[in-house]
Structures are given as C-alpha cells and as structure tokens.
Design a protein around this motif. Structure first.
Motif, PDB file in Angstrom:
ATOM      1  N   ALA A  39      64.581  54.738 115.698  1.00 28.71           N
ATOM      2  CA  ALA A  39      63.596  55.327 114.793  1.00 28.71           C
ATOM      3  C   ALA A  39      63.471  54.515 113.511  1.00 28.71           C
ATOM      4  O   ALA A  39      62.366  54.253 113.023  1.00 28.71           O
ATOM      5  CB  ALA A  39      63.979  56.764 114.473  1.00 28.71           C
ATOM      6  N   PHE A  40      64.617  54.103 112.963  1.00 28.54           N
ATOM      7  CA  PHE A  40      64.613  53.312 111.733  1.00 28.54           C
ATOM      8  C   PHE A  40      63.949  51.951 111.957  1.00 28.54           C
ATOM      9  O   PHE A  40      63.107  51.508 111.172  1.00 28.54           O
ATOM     10  CB  PHE A  40      66.049  53.123 111.245  1.00 28.54           C
ATOM     11  N   GLY A  41      64.320  51.286 113.047  1.00 25.99           N
ATOM     12  CA  GLY A  41      63.760  49.969 113.335  1.00 25.99           C
ATOM     13  C   GLY A  41      62.262  50.022 113.594  1.00 25.99           C
ATOM     14  O   GLY A  41      61.504  49.195 113.073  1.00 25.99           O
ATOM     15  N   LEU A  42      61.827  51.015 114.375  1.00 27.23           N
ATOM     16  CA  LEU A  42      60.410  51.126 114.696  1.00 27.23           C
ATOM     17  C   LEU A  42      59.580  51.467 113.464  1.00 27.23           C
ATOM     18  O   LEU A  42      58.527  50.867 113.226  1.00 27.23           O
ATOM     19  CB  LEU A  42      60.208  52.187 115.782  1.00 27.23           C
ATOM     20  N   SER A  43      60.053  52.432 112.672  1.00 32.82           N
ATOM     21  CA  SER A  43      59.300  52.820 111.465  1.00 32.82           C
ATOM     22  C   SER A  43      59.233  51.670 110.473  1.00 32.82           C
ATOM     23  O   SER A  43      58.189  51.413 109.857  1.00 32.82           O
ATOM     24  CB  SER A  43      59.948  54.047 110.814  1.00 32.82           C
ATOM     25  N   LEU A  44      60.345  50.948 110.320  1.00 33.79           N
ATOM     26  CA  LEU A  44      60.355  49.812 109.388  1.00 33.79           C
ATOM     27  C   LEU A  44      59.460  48.686 109.896  1.00 33.79           C
ATOM     28  O   LEU A  44      58.741  48.055 109.100  1.00 33.79           O
ATOM     29  CB  LEU A  44      61.788  49.301 109.218  1.00 33.79           C
ATOM     30  N   LEU A  45      59.445  48.450 111.202  1.00 35.03           N
ATOM     31  CA  LEU A  45      58.587  47.419 111.783  1.00 35.03           C
ATOM     32  C   LEU A  45      57.114  47.751 111.562  1.00 35.03           C
ATOM     33  O   LEU A  45      56.313  46.874 111.205  1.00 35.03           O
ATOM     34  CB  LEU A  45      58.879  47.280 113.278  1.00 35.03           C
ATOM     35  N   VAL A  46      56.756  49.017 111.767  1.00 35.93           N
ATOM     36  CA  VAL A  46      55.362  49.436 111.562  1.00 35.93           C
ATOM     37  C   VAL A  46      54.951  49.272 110.107  1.00 35.93           C
ATOM     38  O   VAL A  46      53.866  48.750 109.800  1.00 35.93           O
ATOM     39  CB  VAL A  46      55.173  50.899 112.019  1.00 35.93           C
ATOM     40  N   LEU A  47      55.819  49.675 109.178  1.00 34.93           N
ATOM     41  CA  LEU A  47      55.486  49.575 107.758  1.00 34.93           C
ATOM     42  C   LEU A  47      55.400  48.117 107.305  1.00 34.93           C
ATOM     43  O   LEU A  47      54.510  47.749 106.524  1.00 34.93           O
ATOM     44  CB  LEU A  47      56.524  50.328 106.926  1.00 34.93           C
ATOM     45  N   LEU A  48      56.315  47.275 107.789  1.00 37.95           N
ATOM     46  CA  LEU A  48      56.246  45.855 107.454  1.00 37.95           C
ATOM     47  C   LEU A  48      54.985  45.220 108.031  1.00 37.95           C
ATOM     48  O   LEU A  48      54.380  44.335 107.403  1.00 37.95           O
ATOM     49  CB  LEU A  48      57.484  45.134 107.982  1.00 37.95           C
ATOM     50  N   SER A  49      54.581  45.674 109.208  1.00 37.88           N
ATOM     51  CA  SER A  49      53.341  45.168 109.809  1.00 37.88           C
ATOM     52  C   SER A  49      52.130  45.590 108.987  1.00 37.88           C
ATOM     53  O   SER A  49      51.202  44.804 108.782  1.00 37.88           O
ATOM     54  CB  SER A  49      53.200  45.682 111.248  1.00 37.88           C
ATOM     55  N   LEU A  50      52.158  46.823 108.500  1.00 32.24           N
ATOM     56  CA  LEU A  50      51.052  47.300 107.670  1.00 32.24           C
ATOM     57  C   LEU A  50      50.964  46.545 106.351  1.00 32.24           C
ATOM     58  O   LEU A  50      49.898  46.451 105.748  1.00 32.24           O
ATOM     59  CB  LEU A  50      51.216  48.802 107.396  1.00 32.24           C
ATOM     60  N   ALA A  51      52.113  46.012 105.892  1.00 32.36           N
ATOM     61  CA  ALA A  51      52.113  45.268 104.632  1.00 32.36           C
ATOM     62  C   ALA A  51      51.429  43.916 104.773  1.00 32.36           C
ATOM     63  O   ALA A  51      50.981  43.342 103.775  1.00 32.36           O
ATOM     64  CB  ALA A  51      53.548  45.075 104.142  1.00 32.36           C
ATOM     65  N   THR A  52      51.360  43.399 105.997  1.00 34.17           N
ATOM     66  CA  THR A  52      50.763  42.074 106.203  1.00 34.17           C
ATOM     67  C   THR A  52      49.484  42.114 107.033  1.00 34.17           C
ATOM     68  O   THR A  52      48.676  41.186 106.954  1.00 34.17           O
ATOM     69  CB  THR A  52      51.771  41.141 106.899  1.00 34.17           C
ATOM     70  N   LEU A  53      49.298  43.166 107.821  1.00 34.33           N
ATOM     71  CA  LEU A  53      48.136  43.266 108.690  1.00 34.33           C
ATOM     72  C   LEU A  53      47.350  44.531 108.380  1.00 34.33           C
ATOM     73  O   LEU A  53      47.835  45.426 107.682  1.00 34.33           O
ATOM     74  CB  LEU A  53      48.567  43.278 110.165  1.00 34.33           C
ATOM     75  N   SER A  54      46.153  44.619 108.927  1.00 37.26           N
ATOM     76  CA  SER A  54      45.339  45.825 108.747  1.00 37.26           C
ATOM     77  C   SER A  54      45.828  46.924 109.684  1.00 37.26           C
ATOM     78  O   SER A  54      46.555  46.666 110.653  1.00 37.26           O
ATOM     79  CB  SER A  54      43.871  45.513 109.047  1.00 37.26           C
ATOM     80  N   VAL A  55      45.427  48.149 109.389  1.00 38.47           N
ATOM     81  CA  VAL A  55      45.824  49.282 110.224  1.00 38.47           C
ATOM     82  C   VAL A  55      45.321  49.102 111.650  1.00 38.47           C
ATOM     83  O   VAL A  55      46.026  49.383 112.630  1.00 38.47           O
ATOM     84  CB  VAL A  55      45.279  50.597 109.627  1.00 38.47           C
ATOM     85  N   ILE A  56      44.088  48.605 111.781  1.00 41.38           N
ATOM     86  CA  ILE A  56      43.513  48.404 113.115  1.00 41.38           C
ATOM     87  C   ILE A  56      44.345  47.401 113.902  1.00 41.38           C
ATOM     88  O   ILE A  56      44.628  47.597 115.095  1.00 41.38           O
ATOM     89  CB  ILE A  56      42.049  47.924 112.999  1.00 41.38           C
ATOM     90  N   SER A  57      44.758  46.323 113.242  1.00 36.31           N
ATOM     91  CA  SER A  57      45.567  45.306 113.935  1.00 36.31           C
ATOM     92  C   SER A  57      46.914  45.863 114.358  1.00 36.31           C
ATOM     93  O   SER A  57      47.383  45.612 115.479  1.00 36.31           O
ATOM     94  CB  SER A  57      45.767  44.093 113.030  1.00 36.31           C
ATOM     95  N   VAL A  58      47.562  46.629 113.468  1.00 34.20           N
ATOM     96  CA  VAL A  58      48.869  47.195 113.786  1.00 34.20           C
ATOM     97  C   VAL A  58      48.778  48.144 114.973  1.00 34.20           C
ATOM     98  O   VAL A  58      49.580  48.075 115.917  1.00 34.20           O
ATOM     99  CB  VAL A  58      49.457  47.930 112.568  1.00 34.20           C
ATOM    100  N   VAL A  59      47.783  49.037 114.970  1.00 35.96           N
ATOM    101  CA  VAL A  59      47.606  49.984 116.076  1.00 35.96           C
ATOM    102  C   VAL A  59      47.309  49.235 117.367  1.00 35.96           C
ATOM    103  O   VAL A  59      47.851  49.557 118.437  1.00 35.96           O
ATOM    104  CB  VAL A  59      46.480  50.983 115.750  1.00 35.96           C
ATOM    105  N   SER A  60      46.458  48.208 117.289  1.00 38.69           N
ATOM    106  CA  SER A  60      46.103  47.435 118.483  1.00 38.69           C
ATOM    107  C   SER A  60      47.320  46.724 119.058  1.00 38.69           C
ATOM    108  O   SER A  60      47.542  46.730 120.277  1.00 38.69           O
ATOM    109  CB  SER A  60      45.017  46.410 118.133  1.00 38.69           C
ATOM    110  N   TYR A  61      48.130  46.116 118.187  1.00 38.10           N
ATOM    111  CA  TYR A  61      49.328  45.423 118.670  1.00 38.10           C
ATOM    112  C   TYR A  61      50.336  46.395 119.280  1.00 38.10           C
ATOM    113  O   TYR A  61      50.998  46.086 120.284  1.00 38.10           O
ATOM    114  CB  TYR A  61      49.982  44.641 117.533  1.00 38.10           C
ATOM    115  N   LEU A  62      50.489  47.559 118.667  1.00 38.75           N
ATOM    116  CA  LEU A  62      51.419  48.547 119.215  1.00 38.75           C
ATOM    117  C   LEU A  62      50.975  49.021 120.595  1.00 38.75           C
ATOM    118  O   LEU A  62      51.790  49.125 121.529  1.00 38.75           O
ATOM    119  CB  LEU A  62      51.527  49.740 118.261  1.00 38.75           C
ATOM    120  N   LEU A  63      49.673  49.323 120.737  1.00 36.17           N
ATOM    121  CA  LEU A  63      49.156  49.753 122.037  1.00 36.17           C
ATOM    122  C   LEU A  63      49.272  48.628 123.062  1.00 36.17           C
ATOM    123  O   LEU A  63      49.603  48.872 124.235  1.00 36.17           O
ATOM    124  CB  LEU A  63      47.697  50.193 121.892  1.00 36.17           C
TER     125      LEU A  63
END
Length: 212
Positions: free
Chosen positions: A38-62
């Motif tokens: 949970a910690f790793g996934l949440s931190l990875l998502v937040l770090l991704s949001l810091a460098t990428l757009s929300v659309i990109s983060v959601v697309s990469y996760l899917l």
C-alpha cells in the motif's frame, strides 16, 4: 421503520469500524507485506502525479494492469493446452464475484456525506463570522502558515509528505512513545498557557460573549 433504521445504522457503524480497522492495520504494519504494498503503490502514484498528468498516470496504471492480466491469461491458457487440463478461466472466481453497489450502500454514504457537509458548513460559518474570537484567530494563524507552505510546496508534494508521514509516524511513535509523549505534553501545556494569556487580554465584552 424503526427496525430498518436501526439495521441501517448498525450496517453503517460496522462499515466504519471495518474501514478504521483496515486502515489501522496498514499504518501500524500489522501485516508488513500489505502495508509495504500500500505504501509503495500510493507513493509511486503520487510521485508519478508530480511529474506526469493525471491522464498519463491513470493510463499507465491501466496499461500495467492489463499487461499483467493478459500475460497471466495467455500463460494459463498455454499451460492448460500443454497439460490438456480443463481449469477454465484463471480469473473466474473474480469475474463471478458480485461487486455491484447496492442502493442501501449509496444511501448510507450519502447520509454520511450529508452529516459531514453540514458540520463543515456550520464550522465554516462559525469561524468566518467570528462566533468565537479565539477559534477564529487560530484559523487565521493556520491559514497564514499555509500561505508559506503553499509558496514552498505544491499540492502533490504535500500529499507525498502526508503519505510518508501516514505510514512512518506510527512506527516511530511505537519505538519512541515515552519521549514523544513527553514533548507533546510540554507543547500542549505551553499552547494552553499562551491561549489562556490571550483570553485574559481580551476585552471584557468579548470574554462575556465567549462565556455565554
């Protein structure tokens, strides 16, 4: 009607207790693997949001999720073809699980949201219209500090720091409980003395209104 209301309240209470228990187990690392995930996934998502757009983060996760599920599905199909087994779809149990949201659950969530919304509205009105001068001054101090925080950090950075604090603070507190409690108590007493000194300096009319 009373039985239905009681059942709804009990269900809502059990849902809150279950959520609180699950969150408590995660932050206290009762199950290290789940907490680390949970910690790793949440931190990875937040770090991704810091460098990428929300659309990109959601697309990469899917995309990552699809890569894992498609690869596993093809792998199991090949294994079944080689072994000539008839195990069926590897995700059958998940596909057959009922994940539909009941109208009762929606009503419970709506009721809880309405309670919190009404509380927030009342507190906002009370603080902004200075029903209690001391509480309004506390809010002014907090917002003043937040202006400096906002100048240094953006929203995502604050969320990253909050996520790290959320998962690390309980561990640190468990190891340094005595020292932390002592310092927190000292700060609390100092704050109470400062607030009491401030209240003593308030005009008499304001203190009278506060008492009333």
């Amino acid at each position: 009607m009373a039985d239905s209301s009681l059942s709804s309240n009990n269900s809502s209470s059990s849902l809150r207790d279950l959520t609180h228990t699950a969150a408590s187990q995660l932050v206290h690392w009762r199950e290290p693997k789940k907490s680390a995930a949970a910690f790793g996934l949440s931190l990875l998502v937040l770090l991704s949001l810091a460098t990428l757009s929300v659309i990109s983060v959601v697309s990469y996760l899917l995309l990552a999720c699809l890569c894992v599920t498609i690869t596993f599905r093809v792998y199991k199909s090949v294994i079944q073809a080689v072994q000539k087994s008839d195990e069926g779809h590897p995700f059958r149990s998940l596909l057959e699980r009922d994940i539909s949201v009941s109208s009762e659950s929606v009503r419970q969530l709506a009721d809880q949201f309405l309670i919190h919304l009404n509380w927030f509205s009342n507190q906002t009105r009370r603080l902004l219209l200075v029903e209690d001068l001391v509480d309004s001054l506390k809010l002014a101090a907090v917002t003043w500090v937040m202006t400096y925080v906002g100048a240094v950090f953006n929203g995502v950075t604050i969320l990253i720091l909050a996520d790290i604090i959320f998962f690390t603070t309980p561990l640190i507190y468990q190891k340094k409980k005595a020292q932390i409690d002592r310092h927190v108590e000292a700060v609390r007493l100092k704050l109470e003395e400062t607030l009491q000194s401030l209240q003593d300096k308030l005009p008499g009319a304001v203190k009278k209104t506060k008492v009333e």
